[in-house]
Design a protein around this motif. Structure first.
Motif: not given
Length: 216
Positions: A7, A11, A30-31, A33-35, A37-38, A56, A59, A82
């Protein structure tokens, strides 16, 4: 699942991609990366641009076109980070097979969006089929001599089917080159438009045109 060290590395890579970018681009990174990551934490392994574009979009992240745009290499780099993490964990973890196209489409509730991505998947399948046809032409001889010093022409004695001839004609068309993000040079070379890397050597365009002409 990511370890604390993994992690931290992810980051750090994200922050490096943000350097010199506008606030809007940073927020989009950021958006995305969050998608990602989930998606990763759910055990998924298909990090292709087409698939991530659909995930993407679903979401409220950057669209497929945004991810594919030549100038947006930072988004594709983030996706590749990823994908690399998946590869590094695949030795010790059970890998889940990528979802089929129909399974991916069924996850999109909006009918219009589903139809839109169905068209993208259909085009991808078409290009793969045409590429396989090109690869099957093992007898094609590519003349790599400088076209300005050639004294004789060599045309391979090939008899192609209509489908094969259509595939070769499309392969050297402006439409195919543009859709794949390529560039062609005066010497018949094909390069990637983003990194200027050689995809096909000098003489490739001329060689295929000779084969096409000999079968017309």
């Amino acid at each position: 699942m990511q370890s604390n060290l993994e992690k931290k590395h992810q980051d750090e890579k994200l922050e490096a991609l943000k350097e010199g970018k506008t606030q809007k681009t940073k927020d989009t990174l950021d958006k995305l990366n969050l998608i990602l990551s989930n998606y990763f934490e759910q055990g998924n392994v298909d990090f292709s641009i087409t698939n991530i574009g659909m995930i993407s979009y679903k979401n409220s992240g950057p669209s497929y076109e945004t991810l594919r745009a030549t100038k947006n290499v930072h988004y594709r780099k983030l996706i590749s980070y990823w994908a690399e993490l998946i590869k590094s964990q695949s030795v010790d973890n059970k890998v889940v097979l990528p979802a089929t196209d129909n399974e991916l489409l069924n996850t999109i509730p909006d009918i219009a969006a589903r139809a839109y991505f169905a068209r993208i998947l259909a085009e991808r399948k078409k290009f793969k089929t045409e590429l396989n046809i090109l690869k099957s032409q093992s007898e094609i001889v590519i003349d790599k001599r400088n076209q300005y010093t050639q004294t004789t022409d060599f045309i391979p004695n090939l008899k192609l089917t209509n489908n094969e001839l259509s595939a070769l004609t499309y392969a050297v068309s402006d439409e195919c080159i543009k859709l794949n993000g390529w560039l062609k040079t005066e010497l018949g070379q094909i390069k990637g438009s983003e990194y200027q890397n050689e995809i096909f050597p000098r003489g490739f365009i001329q060689a295929l045109n000779k084969v096409i002409k000999s079968n017309e």
